[in-house]
Design a protein around this motif. Structure first.
Motif, PDB file in Angstrom:
ATOM      1  N   VAL A  34       0.843  -1.194   0.000  1.00 47.74           N
ATOM      2  CA  VAL A  34       0.000   0.000   0.000  1.00 47.74           C
ATOM      3  C   VAL A  34       0.881   1.248   0.000  1.00 47.74           C
ATOM      4  N   PHE A  35       1.901   1.250   0.861  1.00 50.81           N
ATOM      5  CA  PHE A  35       2.837   2.369   0.912  1.00 50.81           C
ATOM      6  C   PHE A  35       3.496   2.547  -0.460  1.00 50.81           C
ATOM      7  N   TYR A  36       3.993   1.455  -1.026  1.00 47.47           N
ATOM      8  CA  TYR A  36       4.728   1.527  -2.287  1.00 47.47           C
ATOM      9  C   TYR A  36       3.851   2.078  -3.416  1.00 47.47           C
ATOM     10  N   LYS A  37       2.618   1.649  -3.475  1.00 53.01           N
ATOM     11  CA  LYS A  37       1.697   2.127  -4.507  1.00 53.01           C
ATOM     12  C   LYS A  37       1.501   3.639  -4.387  1.00 53.01           C
ATOM     13  N   ASN A  38       1.256   4.123  -3.164  1.00 53.88           N
ATOM     14  CA  ASN A  38       1.072   5.554  -2.941  1.00 53.88           C
ATOM     15  C   ASN A  38       2.369   6.336  -3.166  1.00 53.88           C
ATOM     16  N   TYR A  39       3.474   5.754  -2.758  1.00 57.82           N
ATOM     17  CA  TYR A  39       4.791   6.364  -2.931  1.00 57.82           C
ATOM     18  C   TYR A  39       5.062   6.603  -4.417  1.00 57.82           C
ATOM     19  N   ARG A  40       4.849   5.585  -5.241  1.00 59.87           N
ATOM     20  CA  ARG A  40       5.080   5.711  -6.683  1.00 59.87           C
ATOM     21  C   ARG A  40       4.141   6.757  -7.298  1.00 59.87           C
ATOM     22  N   LYS A  41       2.893   6.753  -6.875  1.00 54.49           N
ATOM     23  CA  LYS A  41       1.911   7.690  -7.402  1.00 54.49           C
ATOM     24  C   LYS A  41       2.334   9.134  -7.111  1.00 54.49           C
ATOM     25  N   PHE A  42       2.708   9.393  -5.854  1.00 51.62           N
ATOM     26  CA  PHE A  42       3.109  10.744  -5.474  1.00 51.62           C
ATOM     27  C   PHE A  42       4.391  11.165  -6.191  1.00 51.62           C
ATOM     28  N   ASN A  43       5.361  10.277  -6.312  1.00 52.48           N
ATOM     29  CA  ASN A  43       6.589  10.609  -7.029  1.00 52.48           C
ATOM     30  C   ASN A  43       6.299  10.979  -8.478  1.00 52.48           C
ATOM     31  N   ARG A  44       5.453  10.214  -9.128  1.00 54.59           N
ATOM     32  CA  ARG A  44       5.105  10.517 -10.524  1.00 54.59           C
ATOM     33  C   ARG A  44       4.439  11.889 -10.632  1.00 54.59           C
ATOM     34  N   MET A  45       3.531  12.196  -9.717  1.00 55.24           N
ATOM     35  CA  MET A  45       2.844  13.488  -9.766  1.00 55.24           C
ATOM     36  C   MET A  45       3.805  14.641  -9.496  1.00 55.24           C
ATOM     37  N   ILE A  46       4.701  14.469  -8.529  1.00 60.16           N
ATOM     38  CA  ILE A  46       5.653  15.527  -8.180  1.00 60.16           C
ATOM     39  C   ILE A  46       6.604  15.805  -9.345  1.00 60.16           C
ATOM     40  N   PHE A  47       7.188  14.753  -9.889  1.00 62.23           N
ATOM     41  CA  PHE A  47       8.170  14.948 -10.948  1.00 62.23           C
ATOM     42  C   PHE A  47       7.545  15.185 -12.317  1.00 62.23           C
ATOM     43  N   ALA A  48       6.212  15.158 -12.382  1.00 61.21           N
ATOM     44  CA  ALA A  48       5.510  15.551 -13.604  1.00 61.21           C
ATOM     45  C   ALA A  48       5.468  17.076 -13.721  1.00 61.21           C
TER      46      ALA A  48
END
Length: 126
Positions: free
Chosen positions: A90-104
């Protein structure tokens, strides 16, 4: 930097900090390094931010209670967490999502990419 991006970075920093607090590595601030302070400084300048140095002998932004920079001044550090925490799906899924949004965010992406290239060139010479 967009306000929404800043908010996401702060959320990601809060969540990664929770994982770091539970980490079993032996030393305090175990994942911090002078290299990351250099990276943060270049990224900060690319984003138009500035912050005074601390008195730490090797890490210019390390205070007595950890890094003194707000999370959005150091997006790479704010989003860092050891791979050992990726077993929490669950953490990893949210972590990846937030990283993608930030670096977008084009400004964040460019500032971090430029900082990484500069740091690589500096450390190749050492």
């Amino acid at each position: 930097m967009k306000e929404e991006t800043k908010k996401r970075i702060h959320i990601l920093a809060r969540e990664t900090s929770k994982k770091c607090a539970k980490c079993t590595h032996s030393s305090e601030y175990r994942c911090c390094d002078a290299f990351f302070c250099e990276l943060a400084e270049i990224t900060m300048k690319n984003l138009g931010y500035d912050h005074p140095y601390t008195d730490h002998p090797t890490m210019k932004f390390m205070g007595p209670n950890g890094c003194v920079l707000p999370p959005h001044y150091r997006p790479q550090c704010s989003g860092y967490v050891c791979q050992s925490h990726f077993t929490d799906k669950v953490f990893y899924k949210n972590y990846r999502k937030f990283n993608r949004m930030i670096f977008a965010d084009p400004q964040v992406h460019k500032a971090c990419k430029d900082a990484a290239e500069i740091c690589k060139a500096i450390f190749k010479r050492l």
